[in-house]
Design a protein around this motif. Structure first.
Motif, PDB file in Angstrom:
ATOM      1  N   VAL A  19     -11.172  82.102 -16.593  1.00  0.00           N
ATOM      2  CA  VAL A  19     -11.725  83.117 -15.714  1.00  0.00           C
ATOM      3  C   VAL A  19     -11.825  82.475 -14.333  1.00  0.00           C
ATOM      4  CG1 VAL A  19     -13.751  84.553 -15.281  1.00  0.00           C
ATOM      5  CG2 VAL A  19     -12.970  84.173 -17.616  1.00  0.00           C
ATOM      6  N   TYR A  20     -11.501  83.256 -13.292  1.00  0.00           N
ATOM      7  CA  TYR A  20     -11.480  82.728 -11.925  1.00  0.00           C
ATOM      8  C   TYR A  20     -12.504  83.460 -11.069  1.00  0.00           C
ATOM      9  CZ  TYR A  20      -7.039  80.692 -13.349  1.00  0.00           C
ATOM     10  OH  TYR A  20      -6.062  79.975 -14.012  1.00  0.00           O
ATOM     11  N   PHE A  21     -13.196  82.682 -10.240  1.00  0.00           N
ATOM     12  CA  PHE A  21     -14.155  83.205  -9.277  1.00  0.00           C
ATOM     13  C   PHE A  21     -13.620  82.844  -7.886  1.00  0.00           C
ATOM     14  CE2 PHE A  21     -16.384  82.360 -13.197  1.00  0.00           C
ATOM     15  CZ  PHE A  21     -17.247  83.429 -13.352  1.00  0.00           C
ATOM     16  N   PRO A  22     -12.835  83.732  -7.260  1.00  0.00           N
ATOM     17  CA  PRO A  22     -12.239  83.398  -5.961  1.00  0.00           C
ATOM     18  C   PRO A  22     -13.284  83.213  -4.867  1.00  0.00           C
ATOM     19  CG  PRO A  22     -11.163  85.316  -6.947  1.00  0.00           C
ATOM     20  CD  PRO A  22     -12.398  85.045  -7.748  1.00  0.00           C
ATOM     21  N   GLU A  23     -13.050  82.213  -4.035  1.00  0.00           N
ATOM     22  CA  GLU A  23     -13.854  82.026  -2.823  1.00  0.00           C
ATOM     23  C   GLU A  23     -13.117  82.587  -1.620  1.00  0.00           C
ATOM     24  OE1 GLU A  23     -14.772  77.794  -2.703  1.00  0.00           O
ATOM     25  OE2 GLU A  23     -16.796  78.324  -3.333  1.00  0.00           O
ATOM     26  N   GLN A  24     -11.806  82.397  -1.592  1.00  0.00           N
ATOM     27  CA  GLN A  24     -10.934  82.999  -0.588  1.00  0.00           C
ATOM     28  C   GLN A  24      -9.675  83.460  -1.307  1.00  0.00           C
ATOM     29  OE1 GLN A  24     -11.044  79.311   0.104  1.00  0.00           O
ATOM     30  NE2 GLN A  24     -13.112  79.514   0.871  1.00  0.00           N
ATOM     31  N   GLY A  25      -8.919  84.308  -0.627  1.00  0.00           N
ATOM     32  CA  GLY A  25      -7.661  84.776  -1.191  1.00  0.00           C
ATOM     33  C   GLY A  25      -7.795  86.169  -1.766  1.00  0.00           C
ATOM     34  N   LEU A  26      -6.711  86.597  -2.377  1.00  0.00           N
ATOM     35  CA  LEU A  26      -6.638  87.952  -2.901  1.00  0.00           C
ATOM     36  C   LEU A  26      -5.779  87.957  -4.157  1.00  0.00           C
ATOM     37  CD1 LEU A  26      -7.317  90.978  -2.095  1.00  0.00           C
ATOM     38  CD2 LEU A  26      -4.977  91.046  -1.271  1.00  0.00           C
ATOM     39  N   VAL A  27      -6.297  88.568  -5.216  1.00  0.00           N
ATOM     40  CA  VAL A  27      -5.583  88.666  -6.488  1.00  0.00           C
ATOM     41  C   VAL A  27      -5.371  90.145  -6.806  1.00  0.00           C
ATOM     42  CG1 VAL A  27      -5.642  88.138  -8.969  1.00  0.00           C
ATOM     43  CG2 VAL A  27      -6.626  86.517  -7.309  1.00  0.00           C
ATOM     44  N   SER A  28      -4.130  90.496  -7.132  1.00  0.00           N
ATOM     45  CA  SER A  28      -3.803  91.866  -7.533  1.00  0.00           C
ATOM     46  C   SER A  28      -3.775  91.968  -9.047  1.00  0.00           C
ATOM     47  CB  SER A  28      -2.413  92.262  -7.020  1.00  0.00           C
ATOM     48  OG  SER A  28      -2.411  92.436  -5.643  1.00  0.00           O
ATOM     49  N   LEU A  29      -4.298  93.067  -9.547  1.00  0.00           N
ATOM     50  CA  LEU A  29      -4.179  93.388 -10.966  1.00  0.00           C
ATOM     51  C   LEU A  29      -3.098  94.442 -11.078  1.00  0.00           C
ATOM     52  CD1 LEU A  29      -7.937  93.516 -11.943  1.00  0.00           C
ATOM     53  CD2 LEU A  29      -6.364  91.580 -11.961  1.00  0.00           C
ATOM     54  N   LEU A  30      -2.052  94.113 -11.819  1.00  0.00           N
ATOM     55  CA  LEU A  30      -0.863  94.952 -11.894  1.00  0.00           C
ATOM     56  C   LEU A  30      -0.661  95.483 -13.303  1.00  0.00           C
ATOM     57  CD1 LEU A  30       1.451  92.440 -10.012  1.00  0.00           C
ATOM     58  CD2 LEU A  30       0.296  94.426  -9.022  1.00  0.00           C
ATOM     59  N   CYS A  31      -0.372  96.763 -13.396  1.00  0.00           N
ATOM     60  CA  CYS A  31       0.059  97.355 -14.658  1.00  0.00           C
ATOM     61  C   CYS A  31       1.575  97.459 -14.601  1.00  0.00           C
ATOM     62  CB  CYS A  31      -0.565  98.731 -14.870  1.00  0.00           C
ATOM     63  SG  CYS A  31      -2.279  98.627 -15.385  1.00  0.00           S
TER      64      CYS A  31
END
Length: 176
Positions: A19-31
């Motif tokens: 499990v990731y807890f981002p501090e910076q950046g952007l993650v996309s969830l893709l179907c």
């Protein structure tokens, strides 16, 4: 951990390892559909958690891909589950986040179905800016087209309208 653009954090229909807890950046969830088409259903930045299905006892229904690089804290699913059971504060915080994230997913679904491309692109830019805490988004029109489920040429025309209105500034691979 460092998150690099294009890095896959989770695959759809597979057990979550971390499990990731981002501090910076952007993650996309893709179907992704059976023929390889995809659409972004959610965005996670500094305010969120990548891998919330791990606490809900299920597999990830989406692919999680880093779109804008940054840093994150990473924890094993097993360790998180142990802490989730022991720590009431953590459990309450993660369940509240899971609820708010499901609301965001529902809003994203409505937006993808009923809003114009200009509205969808504007929403994506605002959400990405908020999540990444950065006015400079390192994204291409091709990437935006794939995330929004449309053609690159349509994104170029629509982004051009936003630029002519003075809402954004574009250069190769970057939108401000």
């Amino acid at each position: 951990v460092s998150l690099h653009s294009g890095m896959v954090l989770q695959e759809a229909d597979r057990e979550i390892e971390h499990v990731y807890f981002p501090e910076q950046g952007l993650v996309s969830l893709l179907c992704v559909n059976s023929v390889g088409g995809m659409i972004e259903v959610g965005v996670i930045g500094h305010e969120g958690v990548v891998g919330i299905p791990a606490i809900l006892g299920g597999l990830s229904p989406y692919r999680a891909v880093v779109q804008i690089e940054g840093q994150a804290w990473r924890m094993s699913r097993l360790r998180l589950n142990d802490e989730f059971q022991r720590n009431r504060w953590l459990r309450d915080a993660l369940l509240k986040y899971a609820n708010s994230f499901m609301i965001q997913l529902a809003q994203s679904s409505i937006c993808n179905c009923f809003h114009t491309l200009q509205e969808r692109l504007s929403r994506w830019l605002l959400v990405a800016r908020d999540a990444s805490q950065n006015d400079r988004l390192q994204v291409t029109h091709d990437l935006l087209a794939r995330l929004l489920g449309t053609r690159r040429a349509s994104v170029t025309v629509t982004a051009g309208l936003l630029q002519r209105s003075g809402l954004i500034k574009m250069s190769r691979g970057e939108i401000v």
